[in-house]
Design a protein around this motif. Structure first.
Motif, mmCIF file in Angstrom:
data_model
loop_
_atom_site.group_PDB
_atom_site.id
_atom_site.type_symbol
_atom_site.label_atom_id
_atom_site.label_comp_id
_atom_site.label_asym_id
_atom_site.label_seq_id
_atom_site.Cartn_x
_atom_site.Cartn_y
_atom_site.Cartn_z
ATOM 1 N N GLN A 105 -3.142 -6.364 -8.391
ATOM 2 C CA GLN A 105 -2.657 -5.277 -9.232
ATOM 3 C C GLN A 105 -3.791 -4.286 -9.426
ATOM 4 N N MET A 106 -3.558 -3.064 -9.038
ATOM 5 C CA MET A 106 -4.591 -2.032 -9.123
ATOM 6 C C MET A 106 -4.122 -0.941 -10.073
ATOM 7 N N ASN A 107 -4.871 -0.753 -11.130
ATOM 8 C CA ASN A 107 -4.555 0.253 -12.138
ATOM 9 C C ASN A 107 -5.652 1.301 -12.204
ATOM 10 N N SER A 108 -5.340 2.409 -12.834
ATOM 11 C CA SER A 108 -6.316 3.498 -13.003
ATOM 12 C C SER A 108 -7.002 3.824 -11.684
ATOM 13 N N LEU A 109 -6.211 3.988 -10.665
ATOM 14 C CA LEU A 109 -6.763 4.212 -9.332
ATOM 15 C C LEU A 109 -7.493 5.540 -9.248
ATOM 16 N N GLY A 113 0.821 -1.201 0.000
ATOM 17 C CA GLY A 113 0.000 0.000 0.000
ATOM 18 C C GLY A 113 0.850 1.244 0.000
ATOM 19 N N GLY A 114 0.193 2.373 -0.166
ATOM 20 C CA GLY A 114 0.914 3.632 -0.171
ATOM 21 C C GLY A 114 0.063 4.749 -0.714
ATOM 22 N N LEU A 115 0.731 5.845 -1.010
ATOM 23 C CA LEU A 115 0.076 7.037 -1.555
ATOM 24 C C LEU A 115 0.369 7.113 -3.048
ATOM 25 N N VAL A 116 -0.670 7.273 -3.836
ATOM 26 C CA VAL A 116 -0.509 7.347 -5.281
ATOM 27 C C VAL A 116 -1.481 8.373 -5.837
ATOM 28 N N GLN A 117 -1.118 8.986 -6.933
ATOM 29 C CA GLN A 117 -2.012 9.944 -7.565
ATOM 30 C C GLN A 117 -3.084 9.215 -8.375
ATOM 31 N N ALA A 118 -4.190 9.883 -8.563
ATOM 32 C CA ALA A 118 -5.263 9.319 -9.371
ATOM 33 C C ALA A 118 -4.727 8.951 -10.755
ATOM 34 N N GLY A 119 -5.151 7.777 -11.214
ATOM 35 C CA GLY A 119 -4.652 7.268 -12.486
ATOM 36 C C GLY A 119 -3.437 6.368 -12.352
ATOM 37 N N GLY A 120 -2.861 6.353 -11.176
ATOM 38 C CA GLY A 120 -1.668 5.561 -10.947
ATOM 39 C C GLY A 120 -1.989 4.112 -10.621
ATOM 40 N N SER A 121 -0.944 3.364 -10.295
ATOM 41 C CA SER A 121 -1.075 1.934 -10.038
ATOM 42 C C SER A 121 -0.353 1.552 -8.753
ATOM 43 N N LEU A 122 -0.828 0.491 -8.155
ATOM 44 C CA LEU A 122 -0.172 -0.135 -7.011
ATOM 45 C C LEU A 122 -0.350 -1.636 -7.117
#
Length: 118
Positions: A81-85, A8-17
Protein backbone atom coordinates in the motif's frame (compact mmCIF):
# COMPACT_ATOMS: atom_id res chain seq x y z
CA UNK A 1 7.65 -20.25 -8.93
CA UNK A 2 6.24 -17.34 -10.90
CA UNK A 3 5.45 -14.05 -9.24
CA UNK A 4 2.78 -11.92 -10.86
CA UNK A 5 2.74 -8.27 -9.84
CA UNK A 6 -0.13 -5.93 -10.55
CA UNK A 7 -1.67 -2.68 -9.43
CA UNK A 8 0.67 -0.14 -10.94
CA UNK A 9 -0.52 2.84 -12.88
CA UNK A 10 -0.55 6.59 -13.20
CA UNK A 11 -1.46 8.63 -10.15
CA UNK A 12 -1.16 12.25 -9.13
CA UNK A 13 1.19 13.33 -6.39
CA UNK A 14 -0.41 12.76 -3.01
CA UNK A 15 -2.43 9.85 -4.30
CA UNK A 16 -2.34 6.17 -3.41
CA UNK A 17 -1.84 2.84 -5.11
CA UNK A 18 -1.94 -0.73 -3.89
CA UNK A 19 0.34 -3.26 -5.52
CA UNK A 20 -0.25 -6.99 -5.34
CA UNK A 21 2.02 -9.91 -6.03
CA UNK A 22 0.81 -13.49 -6.27
CA UNK A 23 3.02 -16.55 -6.25
CA UNK A 24 2.00 -19.33 -8.58
CA UNK A 25 3.10 -22.29 -6.51
CA UNK A 26 0.44 -23.69 -4.18
CA UNK A 27 2.99 -24.75 -1.58
CA UNK A 28 5.04 -21.66 -1.02
CA UNK A 29 7.13 -20.83 2.02
CA UNK A 30 9.66 -18.10 1.44
CA UNK A 31 11.65 -16.59 4.26
CA UNK A 32 10.59 -13.15 3.12
CA UNK A 33 8.58 -11.45 0.42
CA UNK A 34 9.53 -7.99 -0.64
CA UNK A 35 9.25 -5.10 -3.01
CA UNK A 36 12.05 -3.35 -4.83
CA UNK A 37 11.93 -0.54 -7.34
CA UNK A 38 14.04 0.80 -10.14
CA UNK A 39 13.73 4.28 -11.54
CA UNK A 40 15.13 5.20 -14.97
CA UNK A 41 18.89 5.57 -14.82
CA UNK A 42 19.08 4.37 -11.22
CA UNK A 43 19.94 1.12 -9.50
CA UNK A 44 17.29 -1.15 -8.12
CA UNK A 45 16.57 -0.30 -4.49
CA UNK A 46 14.87 -2.03 -1.59
CA UNK A 47 11.42 -0.77 -0.65
CA UNK A 48 9.92 -3.11 1.92
CA UNK A 49 9.78 -6.73 3.01
CA UNK A 50 7.70 -8.98 5.20
CA UNK A 51 8.85 -12.10 6.98
CA UNK A 52 6.52 -14.87 5.89
CA UNK A 53 6.40 -16.83 9.14
CA UNK A 54 5.32 -14.04 11.47
CA UNK A 55 4.59 -10.92 9.42
CA UNK A 56 7.52 -8.86 10.68
CA UNK A 57 7.97 -5.94 8.32
CA UNK A 58 11.01 -4.02 7.14
CA UNK A 59 11.14 -0.71 5.27
CA UNK A 60 13.62 1.51 3.59
CA UNK A 61 13.87 4.69 5.62
CA UNK A 62 12.40 6.88 2.89
CA UNK A 63 9.26 4.73 2.70
CA UNK A 64 8.49 4.51 6.40
CA UNK A 65 5.15 6.06 7.23
CA UNK A 66 3.99 6.21 3.61
CA UNK A 67 4.18 2.60 2.45
CA UNK A 68 2.82 -0.49 4.15
CA UNK A 69 3.61 -4.07 3.22
CA UNK A 70 1.38 -6.95 4.18
CA UNK A 71 0.86 -10.55 3.25
CA UNK A 72 -1.93 -13.06 2.93
CA UNK A 73 -0.21 -16.39 3.32
CA UNK A 74 -3.30 -18.39 2.41
CA UNK A 75 -3.41 -16.62 -0.94
CA UNK A 76 0.37 -16.59 -1.45
CA UNK A 77 0.06 -12.86 -1.94
CA UNK A 78 1.98 -9.84 -0.77
CA UNK A 79 0.69 -6.29 -0.97
CA UNK A 80 2.26 -2.87 -0.96
CA UNK A 81 0.00 0.00 0.00
CA UNK A 82 1.56 3.25 -1.13
CA UNK A 83 0.19 6.52 0.18
CA UNK A 84 1.23 10.15 -0.22
CA UNK A 85 2.99 9.29 -3.43
CA UNK A 86 5.62 11.64 -4.77
CA UNK A 87 6.99 12.06 -8.30
CA UNK A 88 10.26 10.55 -7.08
CA UNK A 89 8.37 7.32 -6.35
CA UNK A 90 8.03 6.83 -10.09
CA UNK A 91 9.68 3.52 -10.94
CA UNK A 92 9.12 -0.05 -11.96
CA UNK A 93 8.21 -1.97 -8.83
CA UNK A 94 9.29 -5.59 -8.53
CA UNK A 95 8.19 -8.18 -6.05
CA UNK A 96 10.59 -10.84 -4.92
CA UNK A 97 10.58 -14.01 -2.88
CA UNK A 98 13.56 -14.72 -0.68
CA UNK A 99 13.96 -18.48 -0.38
CA UNK A 100 17.42 -18.61 1.19
CA UNK A 101 18.06 -15.28 2.95
CA UNK A 102 19.49 -14.02 -0.32
CA UNK A 103 17.28 -11.91 -2.54
CA UNK A 104 19.52 -12.40 -5.55
CA UNK A 105 18.96 -16.15 -5.44
CA UNK A 106 15.21 -15.90 -5.01
CA UNK A 107 12.32 -15.43 -7.39
CA UNK A 108 11.46 -12.14 -9.05
CA UNK A 109 8.33 -10.88 -10.69
CA UNK A 110 8.15 -9.03 -13.96
CA UNK A 111 7.60 -5.60 -12.47
CA UNK A 112 4.75 -3.13 -12.56
CA UNK A 113 5.11 0.51 -13.58
CA UNK A 114 4.17 3.23 -11.11
CA UNK A 115 4.11 6.77 -12.43
CA UNK A 116 3.42 9.71 -10.15
CA UNK A 117 2.68 12.99 -11.85
CA UNK A 118 3.32 16.36 -10.23
Amino acid sequence: VQLQASGGGLVQAGGSLRLSCVASRRTFSPYRMGWFRQAPGKEREFVAAVRWVDGTTYYADSMKGRFAISSDNDKNTVYLQMNSLKPEDTAVYYCAADMSWNWAQGYWGQGTQVTVSS
